[in-house]
Every structure is written in C-alpha cells, then in structure tokens.
Design a protein around this motif. Structure first.
Motif, PDB file in Angstrom:
ATOM      1  N   ALA A  10      -5.935  -0.146 -20.270  1.00  0.00           N
ATOM      2  CA  ALA A  10      -4.692  -0.772 -19.808  1.00  0.00           C
ATOM      3  C   ALA A  10      -4.418  -2.004 -20.642  1.00  0.00           C
ATOM      4  N   THR A  11      -3.145  -2.343 -20.782  1.00  0.00           N
ATOM      5  CA  THR A  11      -2.781  -3.560 -21.500  1.00  0.00           C
ATOM      6  C   THR A  11      -3.072  -4.772 -20.627  1.00  0.00           C
ATOM      7  N   GLY A  12      -3.056  -5.942 -21.259  1.00  0.00           N
ATOM      8  CA  GLY A  12      -3.268  -7.168 -20.501  1.00  0.00           C
ATOM      9  C   GLY A  12      -2.223  -7.346 -19.417  1.00  0.00           C
ATOM     10  N   ARG A  13      -0.990  -6.983 -19.714  1.00  0.00           N
ATOM     11  CA  ARG A  13       0.084  -7.137 -18.743  1.00  0.00           C
ATOM     12  C   ARG A  13      -0.137  -6.237 -17.520  1.00  0.00           C
ATOM     13  N   ILE A  14      -0.495  -4.972 -17.757  1.00  0.00           N
ATOM     14  CA  ILE A  14      -0.751  -4.051 -16.657  1.00  0.00           C
ATOM     15  C   ILE A  14      -1.974  -4.512 -15.866  1.00  0.00           C
ATOM     16  N   ARG A  15      -2.978  -4.993 -16.569  1.00  0.00           N
ATOM     17  CA  ARG A  15      -4.183  -5.467 -15.875  1.00  0.00           C
ATOM     18  C   ARG A  15      -3.842  -6.620 -14.925  1.00  0.00           C
ATOM     19  N   GLN A  16      -3.012  -7.542 -15.364  1.00  0.00           N
ATOM     20  CA  GLN A  16      -2.617  -8.648 -14.489  1.00  0.00           C
ATOM     21  C   GLN A  16      -1.828  -8.147 -13.283  1.00  0.00           C
ATOM     22  N   ARG A  17      -0.960  -7.163 -13.504  1.00  0.00           N
ATOM     23  CA  ARG A  17      -0.183  -6.616 -12.389  1.00  0.00           C
ATOM     24  C   ARG A  17      -1.088  -5.922 -11.384  1.00  0.00           C
TER      25      ARG A  17
ATOM     26  N   HIS B 144     -12.129 -11.788   3.370  1.00  0.00           N
ATOM     27  CA  HIS B 144     -10.993 -11.242   2.622  1.00  0.00           C
ATOM     28  C   HIS B 144     -10.208 -12.346   1.924  1.00  0.00           C
ATOM     29  N   LEU B 145     -10.064 -13.485   2.566  1.00  0.00           N
ATOM     30  CA  LEU B 145      -9.289 -14.575   1.970  1.00  0.00           C
ATOM     31  C   LEU B 145      -9.957 -15.118   0.707  1.00  0.00           C
ATOM     32  N   ASP B 146     -11.271 -15.242   0.755  1.00  0.00           N
ATOM     33  CA  ASP B 146     -11.988 -15.685  -0.455  1.00  0.00           C
ATOM     34  C   ASP B 146     -11.708 -14.728  -1.614  1.00  0.00           C
ATOM     35  N   ARG B 147     -11.733 -13.432  -1.318  1.00  0.00           N
ATOM     36  CA  ARG B 147     -11.475 -12.422  -2.351  1.00  0.00           C
ATOM     37  C   ARG B 147     -10.028 -12.475  -2.819  1.00  0.00           C
ATOM     38  N   ALA B 148      -9.100 -12.692  -1.885  1.00  0.00           N
ATOM     39  CA  ALA B 148      -7.675 -12.738  -2.242  1.00  0.00           C
ATOM     40  C   ALA B 148      -7.377 -13.904  -3.176  1.00  0.00           C
ATOM     41  N   VAL B 149      -7.965 -15.060  -2.908  1.00  0.00           N
ATOM     42  CA  VAL B 149      -7.757 -16.224  -3.782  1.00  0.00           C
ATOM     43  C   VAL B 149      -8.284 -15.926  -5.179  1.00  0.00           C
ATOM     44  N   SER B 150      -9.468 -15.286  -5.257  1.00  0.00           N
ATOM     45  CA  SER B 150     -10.054 -14.950  -6.558  1.00  0.00           C
ATOM     46  C   SER B 150      -9.175 -13.968  -7.323  1.00  0.00           C
ATOM     47  N   LEU B 151      -8.723 -12.912  -6.654  1.00  0.00           N
ATOM     48  CA  LEU B 151      -7.887 -11.912  -7.321  1.00  0.00           C
ATOM     49  C   LEU B 151      -6.544 -12.505  -7.742  1.00  0.00           C
ATOM     50  N   ALA B 152      -5.983 -13.359  -6.901  1.00  0.00           N
ATOM     51  CA  ALA B 152      -4.708 -13.992  -7.258  1.00  0.00           C
ATOM     52  C   ALA B 152      -4.855 -14.856  -8.499  1.00  0.00           C
ATOM     53  N   GLY B 153      -5.998 -15.535  -8.616  1.00  0.00           N
ATOM     54  CA  GLY B 153      -6.247 -16.330  -9.821  1.00  0.00           C
ATOM     55  C   GLY B 153      -6.344 -15.460 -11.058  1.00  0.00           C
TER      56      GLY B 153
ATOM     57  N   SER C 196      -4.915 -12.646 -11.510  1.00  0.00           N
ATOM     58  CA  SER C 196      -3.593 -12.067 -11.794  1.00  0.00           C
ATOM     59  C   SER C 196      -2.657 -13.048 -12.482  1.00  0.00           C
ATOM     60  N   GLN C 197      -2.959 -14.341 -12.370  1.00  0.00           N
ATOM     61  CA  GLN C 197      -2.083 -15.403 -12.882  1.00  0.00           C
ATOM     62  C   GLN C 197      -0.681 -15.286 -12.285  1.00  0.00           C
ATOM     63  N   ASN C 198      -0.622 -14.819 -11.043  1.00  0.00           N
ATOM     64  CA  ASN C 198       0.643 -14.640 -10.325  1.00  0.00           C
ATOM     65  C   ASN C 198       0.719 -15.709  -9.246  1.00  0.00           C
ATOM     66  N   SER C 199       1.613 -16.675  -9.405  1.00  0.00           N
ATOM     67  CA  SER C 199       1.654 -17.793  -8.466  1.00  0.00           C
ATOM     68  C   SER C 199       2.136 -17.374  -7.082  1.00  0.00           C
TER      69      SER C 199
ATOM     70  N   ALA D 179       2.989 -22.909  -8.550  1.00  0.00           N
ATOM     71  CA  ALA D 179       4.178 -22.958  -9.409  1.00  0.00           C
ATOM     72  C   ALA D 179       5.395 -22.330  -8.738  1.00  0.00           C
ATOM     73  N   ILE D 180       5.194 -21.297  -7.930  1.00  0.00           N
ATOM     74  CA  ILE D 180       6.326 -20.595  -7.327  1.00  0.00           C
ATOM     75  C   ILE D 180       7.110 -21.496  -6.385  1.00  0.00           C
ATOM     76  N   THR D 181       6.429 -22.430  -5.707  1.00  0.00           N
ATOM     77  CA  THR D 181       7.144 -23.306  -4.773  1.00  0.00           C
ATOM     78  C   THR D 181       8.019 -24.314  -5.510  1.00  0.00           C
ATOM     79  N   ARG D 182       7.646 -24.621  -6.742  1.00  0.00           N
ATOM     80  CA  ARG D 182       8.469 -25.544  -7.527  1.00  0.00           C
ATOM     81  C   ARG D 182       9.721 -24.854  -8.050  1.00  0.00           C
TER      82      ARG D 182
END
Length: 420
Positions: free
Chosen positions: A164-171, A199-208, A210-213, A247-250
């Motif tokens: 997979a490309t980097g973009r798909i991997r982040q998605r 689950h929340l600990d894992r979600a924070v890690s995965l969100a990081g 993904s670089q998806n704010s 970043a999304i809140t800004r």
C-alpha cells in the motif's frame, strides 16, 4: 475529454500521488535491472496523454506496479487507432463497482488481479464503519457492537501491512482509529469503563499513526467522556483541552464547539467552577453559531449540533443547580434531535426527568421516565442509561422516601431498569 483517465483512476484506487507513482515505477525498474528512471514530469505526460506509449522498460514497470497491461491503463501503441473518448465518471463507477465483484469482466481489467490495497478497500471498511455508527445511534453500546468494531480495526491494521502507498496506509490507520473509538464508546455507553480505557489507549495510538487530526480529536473527546463517567473531572477537563488543541478544532468551529462543551461539563462537576463552566458553555455556543453544518466532515461527529449542545447545556445547568434552565434546554434538545438518534432521545428524556425531579415535580418526572422505556422498547437499556436511571431512583427516594409515587415507580420499573 482529454487525458488518460484510466491511469488517473488507477492511481486514485492505489492512493498514488504523481511523486509516489514515480517512486514505485523507479523501484520496479531497479528490480528489473534497468538504469532508466522517471520523475513527476514523466507521470504528468502520461496523465495528460502527451505520452501515449511509454518506452518498453517503463511500460513493463507500470504493468508490474498495477498488475495489468499498459492498454488496461489507457496507453496504446503509436500504430494503433486512438480509443474512443471515455467518460471518466463512467470509468470510475465501473472501476469501483467491479472491485471484488463479478463486474470485473466488463470494467477496467486491472482490478481483477489487483493484489495491492487501495481506495476500494478503504471504501468498504468505511461503509462498515458507517453501519456501526448508525447501529450505535439506534440501539446504543452493546457487546456485539464492540466486537464488530474491534474486528474492523484489526482488519484495517492488517491491510496496511500489505502492499500500500503511504497515503492509503494513513487512511487505513485512520479507519482503524475510528473503529477502535466506536469500540471504546460502546464500552463507555455500556459502563464497561476498564475495557473502554484499553480501547481508548489504542485509539489515541492509531490516530497518531494516521496523522488525522479528526481521528485524534475523536479519541480525546471520548477520553473526556470516559473520565467524567469515572468521576475524574480534572482529567476530563485535561482530555477536553487536549481535544481542543488538535489541528481540526483550529480549522473547524464545529469541532471547537464540542471541545468547549466537554470542558464546560468538567468544570460544572467541580465545586467553585460555576463561572468557568458557563464561560466554556458560551464559547461552545459561539463556535457552533459559526460552523457550516453542510461542510463535509468525518461521520463520527454527525451526532454533534444544536440538539447535542442543548443536551450538554441541560447537564451543565442541572449540575450547577439551575434545574429550570436545564429543563428548558432538555426540551430544546428533544425538539432538535434527528429521528434516527433513538438512544440519544432516550438519554435526553432521562435528563429531562431529572431536571423535573430536581424542581420537586415528582409525578411529572416519573411520567417522563415512562417515555424512556417506551423509546427503547425492544432493546436492552445501555449501561450508561441504566446508571442514569439509578441516579433518578436514588434522588426520588431521597426527596420523597414515603411518597406513593416513589414506591409505584420502583415497583413498575425495577425489573426493566435493573436487568434490561
């Protein structure tokens, strides 16, 4: 229309930018022992149609990257007639519809043998995620929802390990974070708070990863909810402030409004912080008034809008000792709630009953709780709602221990409330 739309759609499917495709083609050239190379400029000539038939080595590299023939990618030899013009929207619909389906025989052939992970895989996972979000709105958190969300997250993480490309991997990491957030929320709603924390600990890690704010904001938003359910109100404020710093809140006042609202609830539960709670509530209202509700956003935040802010206002006002204002806010929340949000409607109705009880309207409050059981008829009450009804029962007994209405309420609803 001009341009090589078959190549463009193939790139979109795999998540290739022009730079990423050039790198992939160069890697294939090196693997084949070729000294040739391409850059973004070459890819642009392919996309615009200026280069209709790349040199042999480059064609073979493209075929290795996409696992199909150069003709399938929209190229044709110079001694062949140009193919008839094609509508790119038709190509795209055929392309996406044929991924993993029998329509592959009549669509763009490259997907029939496509081994790599691409956009169609992301879309399929996203559709499953949307279905779970709708199920949560209808029924609330439950074990089957948590299991389905965990399975979706696991699949997304496994897919990103493939080609997979980097973009798909982040998605894929972003979708995994969203699935995990649903699992966490299901546990919060079901009052399985220890499991929710995992689950929340894992979600924070995965969100990081993904670089998806937006995914990161969702994880911190749930962390604030989780901390409030555990009555750790200082941590709830800190988590909401972390959500506020994403970043999304800004960029988007809707997300900012939700973060301010979570901060308001935290302050409302700490003695002496009435002013801070009302100030944050005001910030939430101001930000929401600036939000464009039609702007495309992540599906997870679809629940938030005027109805949810009114519901949060009811919680804050009741906690601050303003039950009349809380009751008015509850009625506004119920009036604004979309029809599919059955669990939210039942929850807001329970809050309404509490505000009526806190004003001494015992009979009206008991009548209001009857609506909760009617709304959720056919499904068990989520643990969080049972806990809230437990608060109602305790307050009812405290205010009127000998009242007939209190005994009748307990006799009528004890089984539904305590075991459902």
């Amino acid at each position: 229309m001009t341009g090589n739309f078959r190549l463009k759609i193939a790139m979109d499917e795999r998540g290739f930018s022009q730079c990423e495709l050039a790198k992939a083609v160069n890697a294939a050239l090196r693997e084949a022992g070729e000294r040739d190379s391409v850059g973004e400029r070459t890819v642009r000539t392919w996309l615009t149609g200026k280069s209709r038939w790349p040199h042999r080595a480059k064609r073979e590299a493209l075929e290795a990257v996409f696992r199909c023939t150069a003709e399938d990618l929209g190229f044709y030899p110079p001694d062949s007639p140009a193919p008839p013009p094609e509508d790119p929207d038709v190509i795209r619909r055929k392309f996406l519809a044929s991924a993993g389906a029998t329509a592959a025989a009549v669509a763009v052939p490259l997907i029939a043998t496509r081994p790599a992970v691409g956009t169609s895989d992301v879309i399929k996972l996203r559709d499953r995620l949307d279905a779970l979000t709708a199920l949560d709105a209808e029924r609330g958190g439950h074990a089957a929802l948590e299991r389905a969300a965990v399975a979706g997250a696991r699949e997304a993480v496994e897919l990103q390990k493939q080609s997979a490309t980097g973009r798909i991997r982040q998605r894929l990491f972003s979708i995994a974070a969203d699935f995990t957030a649903i699992a966490a929320w299901s546990c919060i709603d079901g009052r399985q708070l220890d499991q929710a924390g995992v689950h929340l600990d894992r979600a924070v890690s995965l969100a990081g990863l993904s670089q998806n704010s937006s995914a990161l904001m969702q994880a911190w938003n749930l962390r604030a909810l989780h901390a409030r359910q555990r009555k750790e109100f200082g941590e709830a404020i800190a988590a909401a402030q972390a959500a506020q710093s994403t970043a999304i809140t800004r960029r988007d006042p809707l997300y900012a409004s939700l973060a301010h609202a979570r901060i308001a609830i935290g302050h409302a539960n700490i003695p002496g912080e009435r002013r801070a709670a009302l100030r944050s509530l005001g910030y939430a209202e101001e930000a929401l008034s600036k939000a464009d509700r039609e702007q495309p956003r992540s599906p997870w935040i679809a629940f938030y809008g005027p109805a949810e802010l009114y519901a949060i206002t009811a919680i804050v006002r009741d906690q601050l000792g303003d039950p009349a204002e809380a009751e008015a806010a509850s009625y506004k929340a119920l009036a604004k709630l979309p029809e599919p949000y059955r669990r939210n409607r039942a929850h807001a109705t329970t809050r309404l009953a509490l505000t009526q009880l806190h004003q001494g309207d015992l009979e009206q409050a008991c009548d209001t709780t009857a609506e909760v059981f009617a709304i959720m008829a056919g499904d068990p009450l989520p643990g969080r709602m049972r806990s809230l009804l437990g608060d109602f029962h305790r307050d009812l007994i405290t205010r009127a221990p000998a009242a007939t209405v209190a005994r009748e309420w307990a006799d009528r609803y004890r089984t539904q409330w305590s075991t459902s």
